[in-house]
Design a protein around this motif. Structure first.
Motif, PDB file in Angstrom:
ATOM      1  N   PHE A 221      79.666  76.394  23.453  1.00 18.70           N
ATOM      2  CA  PHE A 221      80.891  77.183  23.571  1.00 18.70           C
ATOM      3  C   PHE A 221      82.019  76.441  22.866  1.00 18.70           C
ATOM      4  CE2 PHE A 221      79.961  74.752  27.433  1.00 18.70           C
ATOM      5  CZ  PHE A 221      81.018  73.850  27.463  1.00 18.70           C
ATOM      6  N   PRO A 222      83.062  77.165  22.410  1.00 23.29           N
ATOM      7  CA  PRO A 222      84.232  76.507  21.816  1.00 23.29           C
ATOM      8  C   PRO A 222      85.075  75.838  22.892  1.00 23.29           C
ATOM      9  CG  PRO A 222      84.066  78.823  21.165  1.00 23.29           C
ATOM     10  CD  PRO A 222      83.140  78.610  22.318  1.00 23.29           C
ATOM     11  N   VAL A 223      85.594  74.666  22.554  1.00 20.07           N
ATOM     12  CA  VAL A 223      86.401  73.917  23.505  1.00 20.07           C
ATOM     13  C   VAL A 223      87.173  72.878  22.705  1.00 20.07           C
ATOM     14  CG1 VAL A 223      84.694  72.121  23.957  1.00 20.07           C
ATOM     15  CG2 VAL A 223      86.267  72.785  25.777  1.00 20.07           C
ATOM     16  N   SER A 224      88.207  72.319  23.268  1.00 17.61           N
ATOM     17  CA  SER A 224      88.918  71.262  22.547  1.00 17.61           C
ATOM     18  C   SER A 224      88.034  70.017  22.457  1.00 17.61           C
ATOM     19  CB  SER A 224      90.238  70.910  23.246  1.00 17.61           C
ATOM     20  OG  SER A 224      89.996  70.208  24.450  1.00 17.61           O
ATOM     21  N   GLU A 225      88.198  69.279  21.380  1.00 21.57           N
ATOM     22  CA  GLU A 225      87.468  68.030  21.218  1.00 21.57           C
ATOM     23  C   GLU A 225      87.755  67.091  22.374  1.00 21.57           C
ATOM     24  OE1 GLU A 225      87.079  65.404  17.288  1.00 21.57           O
ATOM     25  OE2 GLU A 225      88.944  64.983  18.377  1.00 21.57           O
ATOM     26  N   ASN A 226      88.993  67.107  22.845  1.00 25.14           N
ATOM     27  CA  ASN A 226      89.361  66.233  23.957  1.00 25.14           C
ATOM     28  C   ASN A 226      88.587  66.586  25.218  1.00 25.14           C
ATOM     29  OD1 ASN A 226      91.452  65.918  26.487  1.00 25.14           O
ATOM     30  ND2 ASN A 226      91.550  64.185  25.088  1.00 25.14           N
ATOM     31  N   ALA A 227      88.414  67.882  25.503  1.00 24.33           N
ATOM     32  CA  ALA A 227      87.654  68.290  26.685  1.00 24.33           C
ATOM     33  C   ALA A 227      86.198  67.872  26.557  1.00 24.33           C
ATOM     34  CB  ALA A 227      87.765  69.798  26.882  1.00 24.33           C
ATOM     35  N   LEU A 228      85.646  67.981  25.353  1.00 32.89           N
ATOM     36  CA  LEU A 228      84.266  67.529  25.132  1.00 32.89           C
ATOM     37  C   LEU A 228      84.144  66.029  25.386  1.00 32.89           C
ATOM     38  CD1 LEU A 228      81.901  68.475  22.210  1.00 32.89           C
ATOM     39  CD2 LEU A 228      82.301  66.087  22.738  1.00 32.89           C
ATOM     40  N   LEU A 229      85.092  65.262  24.851  1.00 37.91           N
ATOM     41  CA  LEU A 229      85.079  63.816  25.062  1.00 37.91           C
ATOM     42  C   LEU A 229      85.152  63.470  26.545  1.00 37.91           C
ATOM     43  CD1 LEU A 229      87.406  62.550  22.205  1.00 37.91           C
ATOM     44  CD2 LEU A 229      85.104  61.698  22.665  1.00 37.91           C
ATOM     45  N   ARG A 230      86.080  64.130  27.249  1.00 39.60           N
ATOM     46  CA  ARG A 230      86.238  63.820  28.673  1.00 39.60           C
ATOM     47  C   ARG A 230      84.967  64.162  29.448  1.00 39.60           C
ATOM     48  NH1 ARG A 230      89.713  67.058  30.840  1.00 39.60           N
ATOM     49  NH2 ARG A 230      90.444  68.214  29.024  1.00 39.60           N
ATOM     50  N   HIS A 231      84.305  65.247  29.049  1.00 41.30           N
ATOM     51  CA  HIS A 231      83.039  65.601  29.702  1.00 41.30           C
ATOM     52  C   HIS A 231      81.993  64.515  29.469  1.00 41.30           C
ATOM     53  CE1 HIS A 231      79.445  67.887  30.831  1.00 41.30           C
ATOM     54  NE2 HIS A 231      78.929  67.529  29.672  1.00 41.30           N
ATOM     55  N   ASN A 232      81.834  64.091  28.221  1.00 45.46           N
ATOM     56  CA  ASN A 232      80.802  63.093  27.914  1.00 45.46           C
ATOM     57  C   ASN A 232      81.105  61.744  28.550  1.00 45.46           C
ATOM     58  OD1 ASN A 232      79.281  64.912  26.475  1.00 45.46           O
ATOM     59  ND2 ASN A 232      79.799  64.107  24.452  1.00 45.46           N
ATOM     60  N   VAL A 233      82.381  61.349  28.549  1.00 51.02           N
ATOM     61  CA  VAL A 233      82.753  60.049  29.123  1.00 51.02           C
ATOM     62  C   VAL A 233      82.681  60.090  30.646  1.00 51.02           C
ATOM     63  CG1 VAL A 233      84.653  58.418  29.423  1.00 51.02           C
ATOM     64  CG2 VAL A 233      84.177  59.377  27.158  1.00 51.02           C
ATOM     65  N   ARG A 234      83.222  61.162  31.232  1.00 48.04           N
ATOM     66  CA  ARG A 234      83.279  61.255  32.694  1.00 48.04           C
ATOM     67  C   ARG A 234      81.891  61.312  33.309  1.00 48.04           C
ATOM     68  NH1 ARG A 234      85.800  65.530  32.784  1.00 48.04           N
ATOM     69  NH2 ARG A 234      84.127  67.017  33.223  1.00 48.04           N
ATOM     70  N   THR A 235      81.014  62.076  32.690  1.00 45.62           N
ATOM     71  CA  THR A 235      79.681  62.265  33.261  1.00 45.62           C
ATOM     72  C   THR A 235      78.656  61.283  32.721  1.00 45.62           C
ATOM     73  OG1 THR A 235      79.189  63.942  31.577  1.00 45.62           O
ATOM     74  CG2 THR A 235      80.102  64.724  33.670  1.00 45.62           C
ATOM     75  N   GLY A 236      79.046  60.526  31.687  1.00 46.02           N
ATOM     76  CA  GLY A 236      78.118  59.555  31.124  1.00 46.02           C
ATOM     77  C   GLY A 236      76.864  60.180  30.548  1.00 46.02           C
ATOM     78  N   VAL A 237      77.004  61.380  29.941  1.00 50.20           N
ATOM     79  CA  VAL A 237      75.813  62.109  29.504  1.00 50.20           C
ATOM     80  C   VAL A 237      75.580  62.039  28.004  1.00 50.20           C
ATOM     81  CG1 VAL A 237      75.832  63.727  31.429  1.00 50.20           C
ATOM     82  CG2 VAL A 237      77.144  64.255  29.370  1.00 50.20           C
ATOM     83  N   ALA A 238      76.489  61.398  27.258  1.00 48.39           N
ATOM     84  CA  ALA A 238      76.231  61.275  25.823  1.00 48.39           C
ATOM     85  C   ALA A 238      74.908  60.549  25.620  1.00 48.39           C
ATOM     86  CB  ALA A 238      77.362  60.512  25.144  1.00 48.39           C
ATOM     87  N   GLY A 239      74.066  61.101  24.761  1.00 45.88           N
ATOM     88  CA  GLY A 239      72.746  60.529  24.557  1.00 45.88           C
ATOM     89  C   GLY A 239      71.689  61.124  25.456  1.00 45.88           C
ATOM     90  N   THR A 240      72.044  62.184  26.197  1.00 49.15           N
ATOM     91  CA  THR A 240      71.087  62.864  27.076  1.00 49.15           C
ATOM     92  C   THR A 240      71.081  64.344  26.728  1.00 49.15           C
ATOM     93  OG1 THR A 240      72.602  63.525  28.834  1.00 49.15           O
ATOM     94  CG2 THR A 240      71.783  61.266  28.885  1.00 49.15           C
TER      95      THR A 240
END
Length: 539
Positions: A221-240
């Motif tokens: 879905f479209p979203v701000s880059e900042n919201a995507l970053l906060r999701h990946n950092v907050r949940t620690g899911v980058a790389g999953t």
């Protein structure tokens, strides 16, 4: 009885929030997140109230804390939904208002000013965040990532991906997405088909998109880059598999976080606000905003984003579209996807208690049942409210609100259908049609929203018989004056039963570009109601 006031209640003036205290501002909920006061011995610091978009508010408060140490100022930085600020600024004066507003987008400043908000001028961008099409890592790998960077065309053209979008009429990221999608899929028929593909998963708020991502019912879905970053950092899911990957479209305008000093600010507030703006644009502010995941106003990314699946390239934003361009885009979205903002007026005069032969039910029961079932004809992102009307239902007013204006998805989840079916006729009530229609139309034009079919829908079994109210000629003249082709609000009249005055409904609806429908057999009200709504919503 005469003309009556709008049903919106005026609220008393209240003191601004102190940390952690809930404040009502024009009906919107505000939470003060930070109160930043000078500690340098200043006896009477000037108070500067800052309403900031929630994502950027913590960084603004951090910088304000430093500025307060050198200025005789107390900055009260509040994380507030931008739509709530715009709504409060459009209300009559009298409530406490911010001195500074930092929404997500300049488009929100312009839109708020366009619907009657006072004291708004252009703002200075303090940061930016591109609008990206976020996709799960699993989906991105199917598009060649990380070996190649997928494009929006890749994402939108991929079969089998369930994609969503924030409602463009409410969320600036959704509006930017429309521009990006048009550039990625330039053919008119393919663009329309793409919007229809997105529309079943259009939601009022970005948070719901992330919820559906967690439920694995959406792949992107479209979203701000900042919201995507906060999701990946907050949940620690980058790389999953649950991590999100940013894909970019250069034509999609970035969120630009304009810093606007509002008209109600005094000279001392303006001076302190200027110091805060200078600090936000300086080295300290730039670093604080970069640490919070924002880019500079000119699109530079100052941190390492690779580990969080975003691009480090400088991404200047295209120009903010004009109001005419925005209106055209949102108008097309409304026509294709038929999100509505409807105020439904239901006659509860005594004659609605008449039993309809052969049904064992009254006109009231048939009408409210049809209205309850018709909620499903609106898209979930549509908004609706319901008034009932007769005479003197609320003091001298002929109407009162049964359901407040809320998204249809929320209405259905909160039992709106059952509440509609519970509406009862008023045995001694006459039909206060004219006063009710005028009050509803005034409110609908004042609260007009772009990107939606703005409607007033009237369900009545008779003609106006309130001798103390406005006359028909005066009503038609006032509706003609209020009707604005650039901000259309159509009145749809649905007459129920043999006593309805169809010429009267026609006279009321025509000045607004609306239409009158008749159901002389009340047993057929559902068919007429559904037919009218289906034509309006493109169903």
């Amino acid at each position: 009885m005469g003309r009556h006031s709008s049903p919106a209640r005026r609220r008393p003036r209240r003191a601004w929030a102190i940390a952690g205290i809930l404040v009502l501002l024009g009906g919107a909920g505000w939470i003060a997140t930070n109160v930043v006061r000078d500690q340098g011995g200043c006896e009477r610091p000037v108070v500067v109230r800052v309403a900031a978009a929630p994502a950027v508010a913590p960084a603004v408060a951090q910088v304000a804390r430093r500025v307060a140490q050198t200025e005789c100022a107390a900055f009260e930085v509040n994380a507030v939904d931008s739509a709530a600020v715009a709504q409060s600024l459009a209300l009559p004066s009298g409530g406490v208002r911010p001195d500074v507003w930092i929404p997500e987008s300049t488009l929100q400043l312009r839109r708020a000013k366009g619907v009657g908000a006072s004291g708004i001028a252009g703002g200075t961008s303090i940061a930016s965040s591109p609008v990206v099409f976020a996709v799960t890592e699993e989906a991105a790998k199917g598009l060649g990532w990380p070996g190649r960077a997928p494009t929006w065309s890749d994402v939108l053209g991929a079969p089998g991906l369930t994609l969503g979008v924030p409602d463009p009429g409410r969320d600036p990221a959704g509006l930017s997405a429309l521009i990006g999608v048009r550039a990625a899929v330039p053919a008119a028929d393919a663009y329309a088909a793409t919007l229809r593909r997105l529309s079943p998963n259009a939601v009022p708020a970005t948070d719901e998109l992330f919820t559906r991502l967690a439920d694995r019912t959406l792949a992107g879905f479209p979203v701000s880059e900042n919201a995507l970053l906060r999701h990946n950092v907050r949940t620690g899911v980058a790389g999953t598999q649950s991590g999100l990957v940013a894909t970019y479209q250069s034509e999609a305008p970035a969120l630009d976080y304009p810093f606007a000093v509002l008209g109600g600010a005094g000279e001392s507030q303006r001076a302190a606000a200027g110091a805060l703006l200078s600090a936000l644009l300086g080295l300290e502010g730039t670093n604080a905003l970069a640490d919070a995941g924002f880019r500079t106003p000119d699109g530079r990314y100052l941190r390492d984003g690779t580990a969080q699946n975003v691009s480090d390239r400088t991404l200047p934003s295209p120009a903010v579209p004009t109001d005419a361009e925005v209106d055209a885009l949102l108008g097309q979205w409304a026509r294709i996807n038929s999100s509505s903002r409807a105020r439904v007026l239901i006659d509860v005069s005594g004659s609605m208690d008449v039993e309809v032969p052969g049904t064992g039910r009254t006109r009231m029961q048939l009408t409210t049942d049809a209205a309850a079932r018709a909620l499903s004809l609106f898209k979930p992102t549509s908004e609706c409210s319901v008034w009932e009307f007769a005479t003197r239902l609320d003091g001298d007013r002929d109407y009162r609100e049964v359901l407040p204006m809320r998204p249809v998805s929320d209405q259905l989840a909160s039992g709106a259908a059952e509440r509609l079916r519970a509406i009862q006729a008023t045995p001694d009530g006459d039909t206060g049609l004219y006063d009710t229609v005028l009050a509803a139309y005034r409110l609908a034009t004042a609260e007009w929203q772009p990107g939606r079919l703005n409607l007033v829908i009237v369900l009545t079994d008779g003609r106006n018989d309130d001798d103390d109210g406005i006359s028909r000629d005066a009503l038609v003249a006032e509706l003609t004056r209020l009707a604005d082709p650039a901000r259309p609000v159509a009145i749809i009249g649905i007459g129920i039963g043999p006593d309805v005055d169809v010429p009267e409904l026609t006279a009321i609806t025509v000045p607004t570009g609306g239409q009158a429908f008749a159901a002389p057999d009340p047993a057929r009200i559902a068919d007429v109601f559904y037919g009218a709504l289906a034509g309006l919503t493109g169903a």
